[in-house]
Design a protein around this motif. Structure first.
Motif, PDB file in Angstrom:
ATOM      1  N   LYS A 198     -14.329  41.843 -17.474  1.00  0.00           N
ATOM      2  CA  LYS A 198     -14.047  40.410 -17.358  1.00  0.00           C
ATOM      3  C   LYS A 198     -14.186  39.949 -15.911  1.00  0.00           C
ATOM      4  CE  LYS A 198     -10.800  40.015 -21.272  1.00  0.00           C
ATOM      5  NZ  LYS A 198      -9.396  39.724 -21.634  1.00  0.00           N
ATOM      6  N   ALA A 199     -13.599  40.815 -14.969  1.00  0.00           N
ATOM      7  CA  ALA A 199     -13.679  40.445 -13.546  1.00  0.00           C
ATOM      8  C   ALA A 199     -15.126  40.358 -13.081  1.00  0.00           C
ATOM      9  CB  ALA A 199     -12.910  41.462 -12.704  1.00  0.00           C
ATOM     10  N   GLU A 200     -15.923  41.354 -13.516  1.00  0.00           N
ATOM     11  CA  GLU A 200     -17.336  41.325 -13.139  1.00  0.00           C
ATOM     12  C   GLU A 200     -18.007  40.079 -13.679  1.00  0.00           C
ATOM     13  OE1 GLU A 200     -19.195  43.236 -11.264  1.00  0.00           O
ATOM     14  OE2 GLU A 200     -17.554  44.566 -10.706  1.00  0.00           O
ATOM     15  N   MET A 201     -17.649  39.761 -14.915  1.00  0.00           N
ATOM     16  CA  MET A 201     -18.232  38.556 -15.523  1.00  0.00           C
ATOM     17  C   MET A 201     -17.795  37.313 -14.749  1.00  0.00           C
ATOM     18  SD  MET A 201     -17.876  37.204 -19.460  1.00  0.00           S
ATOM     19  CE  MET A 201     -18.507  38.741 -20.098  1.00  0.00           C
ATOM     20  N   GLU A 202     -16.443  37.293 -14.452  1.00  0.00           N
ATOM     21  CA  GLU A 202     -15.946  36.137 -13.704  1.00  0.00           C
ATOM     22  C   GLU A 202     -16.562  36.085 -12.309  1.00  0.00           C
ATOM     23  OE1 GLU A 202     -11.772  36.608 -13.777  1.00  0.00           O
ATOM     24  OE2 GLU A 202     -11.525  35.870 -15.829  1.00  0.00           O
ATOM     25  N   GLU A 216     -10.827  44.679 -18.403  1.00  0.00           N
ATOM     26  CA  GLU A 216     -10.489  43.714 -17.357  1.00  0.00           C
ATOM     27  C   GLU A 216     -11.556  43.706 -16.259  1.00  0.00           C
ATOM     28  OE1 GLU A 216      -8.123  41.537 -17.352  1.00  0.00           O
ATOM     29  OE2 GLU A 216      -7.388  42.197 -19.299  1.00  0.00           O
ATOM     30  N   ARG A 217     -12.045  44.934 -15.909  1.00  0.00           N
ATOM     31  CA  ARG A 217     -13.092  45.023 -14.892  1.00  0.00           C
ATOM     32  C   ARG A 217     -14.345  44.307 -15.365  1.00  0.00           C
ATOM     33  NH1 ARG A 217     -12.639  49.917 -14.083  1.00  0.00           N
ATOM     34  NH2 ARG A 217     -14.246  50.710 -15.491  1.00  0.00           N
ATOM     35  N   ALA A 258      -3.101  56.536 -20.801  1.00  0.00           N
ATOM     36  CA  ALA A 258      -4.038  56.351 -19.690  1.00  0.00           C
ATOM     37  C   ALA A 258      -5.406  55.949 -20.194  1.00  0.00           C
ATOM     38  CB  ALA A 258      -4.120  57.631 -18.855  1.00  0.00           C
ATOM     39  N   GLU A 259      -5.811  56.554 -21.313  1.00  0.00           N
ATOM     40  CA  GLU A 259      -7.125  56.200 -21.860  1.00  0.00           C
ATOM     41  C   GLU A 259      -7.125  54.751 -22.323  1.00  0.00           C
ATOM     42  OE1 GLU A 259      -7.871  59.057 -24.874  1.00  0.00           O
ATOM     43  OE2 GLU A 259      -8.534  60.629 -23.482  1.00  0.00           O
ATOM     44  N   ARG A 260      -5.944  54.379 -22.981  1.00  0.00           N
ATOM     45  CA  ARG A 260      -5.860  52.983 -23.405  1.00  0.00           C
ATOM     46  C   ARG A 260      -5.875  52.052 -22.188  1.00  0.00           C
ATOM     47  NH1 ARG A 260      -2.046  55.064 -27.074  1.00  0.00           N
ATOM     48  NH2 ARG A 260      -0.311  54.260 -25.805  1.00  0.00           N
ATOM     49  N   GLN A 261      -5.096  52.448 -21.143  1.00  0.00           N
ATOM     50  CA  GLN A 261      -5.076  51.632 -19.918  1.00  0.00           C
ATOM     51  C   GLN A 261      -6.444  51.600 -19.245  1.00  0.00           C
ATOM     52  OE1 GLN A 261      -1.930  53.422 -17.699  1.00  0.00           O
ATOM     53  NE2 GLN A 261      -0.317  52.123 -18.610  1.00  0.00           N
ATOM     54  N   SER A 262      -7.128  52.773 -19.279  1.00  0.00           N
ATOM     55  CA  SER A 262      -8.479  52.820 -18.702  1.00  0.00           C
ATOM     56  C   SER A 262      -9.414  51.901 -19.453  1.00  0.00           C
ATOM     57  CB  SER A 262      -8.983  54.259 -18.716  1.00  0.00           C
ATOM     58  OG  SER A 262     -10.315  54.316 -18.255  1.00  0.00           O
ATOM     59  N   ARG A 263      -9.253  51.939 -20.818  1.00  0.00           N
ATOM     60  CA  ARG A 263     -10.111  51.042 -21.605  1.00  0.00           C
ATOM     61  C   ARG A 263      -9.768  49.579 -21.305  1.00  0.00           C
ATOM     62  NH1 ARG A 263      -9.189  55.078 -25.505  1.00  0.00           N
ATOM     63  NH2 ARG A 263      -7.519  53.859 -26.477  1.00  0.00           N
TER      64      ARG A 263
END
Length: 541
Positions: free
Chosen positions: A98-102, A95-96, A85-90
């Motif tokens: 990246k999404a924010e950047m995009e 990704e978030r 979960a921590e890895r997925q959270s990271r």
């Protein structure tokens, strides 16, 4: 003794005590044995409980150990899941990010797109404004060109009409070409179709004007259109007592009413006419017999002495009203019996009908209104002080049209307000009628005038034709667009007043086309050569 007794007593007491002690010991033993047995049983039960508890403890311990192993396993799984979960959270954070950047990049792109769209919209509006301006300028240029072309062709039409009038007595074939070309350009470019020159050119080149060669002796006082035996006839009367009938095929019939100086005639119904003489005789004539050549006079009546001069049929032809110098008389149209006479305080000059009302005019602006029952009242319709020589009521416009002794024609609205005064006639007006948009009038100035009422608010357009005698009356066949004009000296003229029909009649008479030299001279190189005649008309070299 006593001691023995005491010893026995004591021994008994001791024996009883021992017995009691033995019993008590036995009882105690029994009780103790029972207690021992109970204790052993309790111990055994307790041992069993302890053994059971120990077993349960061992079981519980084993279960606890197993549960602990399971817990350790679950903890290991949980740790692995937490790590995952921590890895997925990271990863989600990445990704978030990246999404924010995009999204940020998208917002920047959107702002740029909005700015570009706004700039494009601004450029589009500017382009549209420029397009509209260009289209407006082009439309103005086209309109100006069209207006210039229109004015040019209208002027050309008038010029060709003048040339046609000049050529009428020199070269009728060329005159017809010029007249129809004049009509073509005037009509095509919305010129004044009733212009004096254009109207005259097509009228006289179409053979529309026809002077009826008559043997009449008197001046034509009245003329009407009647129908009998499926044909139309122009029926009229002269002051010499001649009742004449002319049809469109050239047939002529003349009857005489002897001994009378005739002044007027009125049609009472489809088959009868009433004739008024200057001395007050009223004659009922049979129109069908007149056309058939039979006896025409059916009945005769007599009016009081006077200088009778005008006759009207009113109340759907049931009643006749006659006018003398200062008197009105009412007559039954069928029997010619006198119904009443009303003297008026004026020298009477004209009368006419407004539906069922009779307007009577006298010198000095006198004006009366009468009805079929013989009632007369003073009135002031026009406030025109010039002597009225003819009265006409136009039902379409609800205007009173008054012809005057000075040659003017006044258009008077309901209530007496003068809407327009048309000048131009050089003598007293003798007759007035309205057909469609045309006001037609004749005068002692030898002319008939056709005025376009559509142009009445601006400069009215007129067509004027001259006669060699005074036109005293006329009748209009509206369906055929023909006017029959009765003149002094017994002359009768007939012509078509439709400029369309006259133009088509002129075209039908064209038997050749313009030569190249004629085209250049009359039309010019600015207009492409064209033909105007029928298929039989050939251009000349």
């Amino acid at each position: 003794m006593e001691t023995g007794k005491r010893i026995q007593t004591d021994m008994k007491r001791i024996a009883f005590g021992l017995a009691i002690a033995a019993v008590s010991s036995g009882v105690t033993f029994l009780v103790c044995e029972q207690n021992h047995q109970a204790s052993i049983a309790a111990l055994q039960s307790e041992a069993k409980q302890l053994e059971k508890a120990a077993f349960e403890s061992r079981v519980t311990q084993r279960v606890s150990e197993q549960m602990e192993d399971i817990a350790f396993q679950q903890k290991s799984i949980s740790d692995r899941q937490r790590d995952l979960a921590e890895r997925q959270s990271r990863i989600a954070d990445i990704e978030r990010g990246k999404a924010e950047m995009e999204r940020g990049l998208a917002l920047i792109a959107e702002r740029r797109a909005v700015a570009s769209a706004a700039q494009a919209d601004s450029m589009r509006r500017i382009a549209e404004q420029q397009t509209r301006l260009a289209e407006h300028n082009l439309a103005e240029a086209v309109e100006a060109r069209a207006h210039a072309d229109t004015l040019f062709y209208q002027s050309l039409g008038n010029s060709l009409a003048q040339s046609a009038i000049t050529q009428m007595y020199k070269d009728i074939d060329l005159a017809r070409l010029l007249a129809y070309a004049s009509w073509h350009y005037t009509n095509t470019y919305s010129g004044d179709r009733d212009h004096q020159n254009v109207y005259t050119a097509v009228l006289h080149t179409s053979n529309s004007v026809e002077r009826i060669n008559t043997i009449l002796k008197g001046n034509v006082r009245a003329i009407h259109i009647v129908q009998a035996d499926g044909a139309k006839w122009a029926m009229g009367i002269t002051d010499a007592g001649e009742l004449f009938c002319y049809n469109y095929e050239g047939k002529r019939i003349v009857h005489n009413i002897p001994g009378h100086l005739v002044r007027d005639m009125a049609i009472t119904d489809a088959g009868h006419a009433a004739v008024l003489t200057a001395d007050g005789s009223v004659v009922r004539c049979n129109c069908r017999n007149a056309i058939a050549g039979g006896t025409i006079v059916e009945t005769q009546g007599t009016l009081p002495r006077g200088k009778w001069k005008q006759l009207l049929a009113v109340d759907d032809g049931k009643c006749l009203v006659a006018m003398s110098g200062n008197t009105l008389a009412w007559i039954d149209a069928a029997t010619l019996q006198l119904k009443g006479v009303v003297p008026l305080k004026a020298q009477l000059t004209a009368m006419g009908c407004e539906n069922r009302r009779i307007h009577v005019f006298g010198k000095g602006g006198a004006h009366f209104i009468a009805d079929a029952a013989g009632n007369v009242e003073q009135a002031d319709l026009t406030a025109i002080k010039e002597d009225v020589t003819y009265y006409y009521y136009d039902t379409a416009t609800r205007q009173h049209i008054v012809g005057q002794h000075n040659g003017n024609v006044a258009l008077v609205e309901e209530g007496g307000k003068i809407a327009k005064i048309l000048t131009g006639h050089g003598g007293p007006v003798t007759h007035i009628a309205v057909v469609g948009n045309r006001l037609i009038s004749t005068s002692y100035d030898h002319s008939i005038r056709l005025c376009n009422l559509k142009d009445i608010d601006g400069v009215p357009s007129f067509f004027t034709s001259k006669f060699d005698r005074w036109p005293m009356t006329f009748a209009i066949d509206e369906k055929e667009s023909v006017i029959w004009v009765g003149n002094e000296g017994g002359n009768v003229n007939k012509f078509c007043f439709s400029v369309f029909k006259n133009a088509n009649a002129t075209k039908a008479l064209i038997n050749r086309e313009f030569t190249t030299a004629e085209w250049q001279f009359y039309v010019g190189d600015a207009v492409k050569y064209r033909t105007f005649g029928t298929a039989a008309a050939k251009p000349l070299p």
